[in-house]
Design a protein around this motif. Structure first.
Motif, PDB file in Angstrom:
ATOM      1  N   ALA A 111     -19.283  39.701 -61.865  1.00 16.68           N
ATOM      2  CA  ALA A 111     -17.850  39.941 -61.705  1.00 16.68           C
ATOM      3  C   ALA A 111     -17.097  38.619 -61.594  1.00 16.68           C
ATOM      4  N   VAL A 112     -15.850  38.651 -62.083  1.00 17.63           N
ATOM      5  CA  VAL A 112     -14.928  37.528 -61.933  1.00 17.63           C
ATOM      6  C   VAL A 112     -13.630  38.089 -61.379  1.00 17.63           C
ATOM      7  N   THR A 113     -13.069  37.427 -60.369  1.00 19.55           N
ATOM      8  CA  THR A 113     -11.819  37.895 -59.776  1.00 19.55           C
ATOM      9  C   THR A 113     -11.105  36.705 -59.137  1.00 19.55           C
ATOM     10  N   ARG A 114      -9.983  36.973 -58.497  1.00 21.59           N
ATOM     11  CA  ARG A 114      -9.282  35.962 -57.710  1.00 21.59           C
ATOM     12  C   ARG A 114      -9.641  36.157 -56.240  1.00 21.59           C
ATOM     13  N   ALA A 115      -9.775  35.097 -55.504  1.00 20.94           N
ATOM     14  CA  ALA A 115     -10.160  35.187 -54.100  1.00 20.94           C
ATOM     15  C   ALA A 115      -9.142  36.016 -53.314  1.00 20.94           C
ATOM     16  N   GLY A 116      -9.605  37.138 -52.785  1.00 16.83           N
ATOM     17  CA  GLY A 116      -8.750  37.986 -51.956  1.00 16.83           C
ATOM     18  C   GLY A 116      -7.740  38.817 -52.708  1.00 16.83           C
ATOM     19  N   LEU A 117      -7.751  38.761 -54.042  1.00 22.66           N
ATOM     20  CA  LEU A 117      -6.766  39.500 -54.835  1.00 22.66           C
ATOM     21  C   LEU A 117      -7.454  40.340 -55.904  1.00 22.66           C
ATOM     22  N   ASP A 118      -7.078  41.619 -55.988  1.00 20.13           N
ATOM     23  CA  ASP A 118      -7.519  42.364 -57.165  1.00 20.13           C
ATOM     24  C   ASP A 118      -6.474  42.151 -58.252  1.00 20.13           C
ATOM     25  N   LYS A 119      -6.655  42.760 -59.412  1.00 19.39           N
ATOM     26  CA  LYS A 119      -5.786  42.440 -60.544  1.00 19.39           C
ATOM     27  C   LYS A 119      -4.348  42.943 -60.372  1.00 19.39           C
ATOM     28  N   THR A 120      -4.108  43.802 -59.389  1.00 20.34           N
ATOM     29  CA  THR A 120      -2.754  44.330 -59.204  1.00 20.34           C
ATOM     30  C   THR A 120      -1.848  43.376 -58.424  1.00 20.34           C
ATOM     31  N   HIS A 121      -2.426  42.381 -57.745  1.00 21.26           N
ATOM     32  CA  HIS A 121      -1.631  41.486 -56.916  1.00 21.26           C
ATOM     33  C   HIS A 121      -1.057  40.317 -57.726  1.00 21.26           C
ATOM     34  N   VAL A 122       0.214  40.008 -57.484  1.00 25.26           N
ATOM     35  CA  VAL A 122       0.917  38.985 -58.246  1.00 25.26           C
ATOM     36  C   VAL A 122       1.159  37.717 -57.425  1.00 25.26           C
ATOM     37  N   ARG A 123       1.553  37.861 -56.174  1.00 26.96           N
ATOM     38  CA  ARG A 123       1.983  36.712 -55.377  1.00 26.96           C
ATOM     39  C   ARG A 123       0.897  35.645 -55.281  1.00 26.96           C
ATOM     40  N   ASP A 124       1.256  34.416 -55.619  1.00 25.31           N
ATOM     41  CA  ASP A 124       0.363  33.249 -55.554  1.00 25.31           C
ATOM     42  C   ASP A 124      -0.875  33.376 -56.431  1.00 25.31           C
ATOM     43  N   ARG A 125      -0.829  34.261 -57.382  1.00 24.18           N
ATOM     44  CA  ARG A 125      -2.027  34.507 -58.192  1.00 24.18           C
ATOM     45  C   ARG A 125      -2.471  33.258 -58.949  1.00 24.18           C
ATOM     46  N   ASP A 126      -1.529  32.569 -59.572  1.00 22.91           N
ATOM     47  CA  ASP A 126      -1.884  31.438 -60.423  1.00 22.91           C
ATOM     48  C   ASP A 126      -2.463  30.264 -59.642  1.00 22.91           C
ATOM     49  N   THR A 127      -2.189  30.211 -58.355  1.00 26.22           N
ATOM     50  CA  THR A 127      -2.690  29.095 -57.546  1.00 26.22           C
ATOM     51  C   THR A 127      -3.864  29.493 -56.654  1.00 26.22           C
ATOM     52  N   THR A 128      -4.302  30.721 -56.775  1.00 27.16           N
ATOM     53  CA  THR A 128      -5.436  31.206 -55.975  1.00 27.16           C
ATOM     54  C   THR A 128      -6.737  30.961 -56.734  1.00 27.16           C
ATOM     55  N   PRO A 129      -7.746  30.410 -56.075  1.00 28.27           N
ATOM     56  CA  PRO A 129      -9.025  30.155 -56.763  1.00 28.27           C
ATOM     57  C   PRO A 129      -9.670  31.440 -57.276  1.00 28.27           C
ATOM     58  N   PHE A 130     -10.532  31.270 -58.249  1.00 28.92           N
ATOM     59  CA  PHE A 130     -11.351  32.375 -58.739  1.00 28.92           C
ATOM     60  C   PHE A 130     -12.588  32.532 -57.861  1.00 28.92           C
ATOM     61  N   VAL A 131     -13.112  33.740 -57.844  1.00 31.46           N
ATOM     62  CA  VAL A 131     -14.416  33.996 -57.253  1.00 31.46           C
ATOM     63  C   VAL A 131     -15.313  34.565 -58.350  1.00 31.46           C
ATOM     64  N   VAL A 132     -16.459  33.933 -58.563  1.00 34.96           N
ATOM     65  CA  VAL A 132     -17.435  34.411 -59.539  1.00 34.96           C
ATOM     66  C   VAL A 132     -18.624  34.953 -58.755  1.00 34.96           C
ATOM     67  N   ARG A 133     -18.878  36.234 -58.875  1.00 32.92           N
ATOM     68  CA  ARG A 133     -19.999  36.858 -58.170  1.00 32.92           C
ATOM     69  C   ARG A 133     -21.234  36.824 -59.067  1.00 32.92           C
ATOM     70  N   VAL A 134     -22.315  36.307 -58.515  1.00 37.19           N
ATOM     71  CA  VAL A 134     -23.513  36.032 -59.307  1.00 37.19           C
ATOM     72  C   VAL A 134     -24.761  36.623 -58.647  1.00 37.19           C
ATOM     73  N   GLU A 135     -25.560  37.309 -59.436  1.00 41.02           N
ATOM     74  CA  GLU A 135     -26.891  37.750 -58.999  1.00 41.02           C
ATOM     75  C   GLU A 135     -27.874  36.645 -59.350  1.00 41.02           C
ATOM     76  N   HIS A 136     -28.496  36.041 -58.362  1.00 42.39           N
ATOM     77  CA  HIS A 136     -29.410  34.927 -58.583  1.00 42.39           C
ATOM     78  C   HIS A 136     -30.853  35.411 -58.653  1.00 42.39           C
ATOM     79  N   GLU A 137     -31.699  34.576 -59.253  1.00 40.90           N
ATOM     80  CA  GLU A 137     -33.079  34.984 -59.472  1.00 40.90           C
ATOM     81  C   GLU A 137     -33.851  35.179 -58.177  1.00 40.90           C
ATOM     82  N   ASP A 138     -33.351  34.640 -57.066  1.00 37.05           N
ATOM     83  CA  ASP A 138     -34.029  34.860 -55.790  1.00 37.05           C
ATOM     84  C   ASP A 138     -33.709  36.227 -55.205  1.00 37.05           C
ATOM     85  N   GLY A 139     -32.945  37.028 -55.946  1.00 35.63           N
ATOM     86  CA  GLY A 139     -32.629  38.379 -55.504  1.00 35.63           C
ATOM     87  C   GLY A 139     -31.338  38.484 -54.722  1.00 35.63           C
ATOM     88  N   GLU A 140     -30.738  37.355 -54.382  1.00 34.06           N
ATOM     89  CA  GLU A 140     -29.501  37.369 -53.611  1.00 34.06           C
ATOM     90  C   GLU A 140     -28.276  37.381 -54.530  1.00 34.06           C
TER      91      GLU A 140
END
Length: 455
Positions: A111-140
């Protein structure tokens, strides 16, 4: 934001090129690759030779990064195998400390999203970092905070279904045990799955042509091998392409040879065969067409093309062409109904931009369902994107791409212009639709050039 890294999803040719350009710009990348190594998707078709010579498969920034290590460029006029693309270029590139220290393999982005924001939120969206959710080979599963995202994950993992109307045929999932990979190594690794068996190849692209020719070679040593070929169209003329007049000589030879195999009866062609259902039986699978015809096969090879996996981008604001699922400004430029790889103009960050600031889809995935991607096109995409992320908009907007003149660069085939050439063809020193990712095997099938990243 500037202190955060830029996420690159996929360590295929275009993903690693993106990293090289980011590093030249003084930006900090982090690379997430779903496979065990860089170029993992290409490794699945390493036995396939590309149509385009080396000079169109190398990214300039990547070469500049490699040269100080003592790396020697391959002969630029030679046509590489997928395995050579990895062994002689991608693996050495990924092994460089500048890249290996930033490369995470066995890291599947979910998954890729904005930190603390789903796609419906507008305020400060362009300056909010992205969060990339990753399944790693260690199972975490871990969340990674990044400043921008470049999705170069390709399309290899998401093939088109066998059925018509864009849907899986009824019973297709149940028949999975009798459906092979899109580009099986018929003469090598996967030989036992095809020797002496009744094989149905489905599709009207260069991937189908490659597989059919290899099966014909196998049948010479294994007389019990029967080769069936099903296409939806009324004929296979588009697959045959320009024949000896094709601008890519190796591709022209491919079409000419396949035509001869059909005319000789070595390959049994079934035109107008749109698949409606598959019925799995104890000894084989029965494939039924919309018009009621049936074909029995021991194994089915799906050469039906690919589509982008957009599930991981559900929380990202995208603007996609409704037909080909490419960025909306790019869609009309690449629609295979109207364009071939030789007629697509060079394009960069502005054309690839989405409403989600600092998010880009590049490489084969940027073409959505269009099969005409070239690796060289992908390299120019990421050069422009890196410039834009670095704040150099003038360089980002100055896009250029030099490709050889194209002869018959058909888009019909459900595969990229970089689609591979079978080993049985004579070496060719010139080419037209160079191999950029899958485009190239767009394919990767496809990819006439490698199909893309693998995350």
């Amino acid at each position: 934001m500037k202190k955060l890294p830029i996420a690159v999803i996929g360590a295929g040719p275009v993903g690693l090129a993106a990293v090289a350009h980011l590093l030249e710009r003084g930006l900090e990348p982090v690379i997430f690759e779903a496979g065990p190594t860089a170029g993992a998707a290409i490794d699945q078709w390493r036995h396939i030779r590309l149509f385009s010579p080396w000079r169109f498969n190398l990214d300039a920034a990547a070469v500049r990064l490699l040269e100080p290590s003592g790396w020697e460029a391959p002969r630029l006029t030679a046509l590489p195998y997928g395995g050579e693309l990895i062994d002689d270029y991608l693996a050495p590139l990924a092994a460089l400390p500048a890249i290996s220290s930033r490369l995470q393999t066995g890291a599947r982005v979910i998954a890729v999203t904005r930190a603390g924001l789903d796609k419906t939120h507008v305020r400060d969206r362009d300056t909010t970092p992205f969060v990339v959710r990753v399944e790693h080979e260690d199972g975490e599963t871990r969340d990674h905070t990044v400043a921008a995202v470049i999705d170069a994950s390709g399309t290899w993992s998401t093939r088109n279904p066998l059925g018509t109307s864009g849907l899986a045929a009824i019973g297709e999932n149940t028949a999975a045990g009798r459906i092979s990979a899109p580009l099986p190594d018929v003469m090598g690794r996967d030989r036992s799955s095809f020797a002496g068996r009744r094989v149905l190849v489905v599709g009207a692209g260069h991937s189908a042509a490659n597989t059919l020719i290899n099966l014909a070679d196998l049948a010479k040593d294994e007389p019990g091998t029967t080769i069936l070929w099903a296409v939806r169209g009324a004929s296979a003329e588009k697959v045959y392409g320009g024949g000896d007049a094709d601008g890519l000589p190796a591709r022209g030879q491919l079409g000419s040879r396949l035509r001869r195999l059909v005319e000789a009866g070595t390959v049994e062609l079934h035109a107008g065969f749109g698949i409606s259902s598959l019925k799995t039986l104890d000894t084989h699978v029965s494939v039924e067409a919309v018009d009621g015809r049936t074909l029995d096969a021991d194994v089915v090879v799906p050469c039906t093309g690919f589509r982008p996996d957009l599930d991981i981008l559900r929380e990202v604001r995208l603007n996609l062409d409704p037909a080909v699922e490419a960025p909306v400004e790019l869609g009309p430029l690449i629609d295979p109904e109207f364009h071939s790889c030789g007629t697509v103009p060079p394009h960069g960050a502005r054309v690839l931009a989405h409403p989600e600031k600092d998010f880009y889809i590049v490489g084969m995935k940027s073409y959505g369902r269009a099969p005409t991607f070239l690796l060289a096109t992908g390299y120019e995409q990421v050069r422009s994107v890196a410039a834009s992320l670095a704040g150099d908009q003038a360089a980002a907007d100055t896009v250029h791409l030099e490709l050889p003149e194209t002869g018959v660069c058909s888009t019909d085939a459900g595969t990229s212009c970089d689609v591979p050439a079978p080993d049985t063809l004579a070496p060719v020193e010139t080419g037209c639709c160079a191999a950029p990712e899958p485009v190239l095997v767009g394919f990767p099938t496809g990819l006439t050039h490698g199909r893309s990243g693998t995350a």
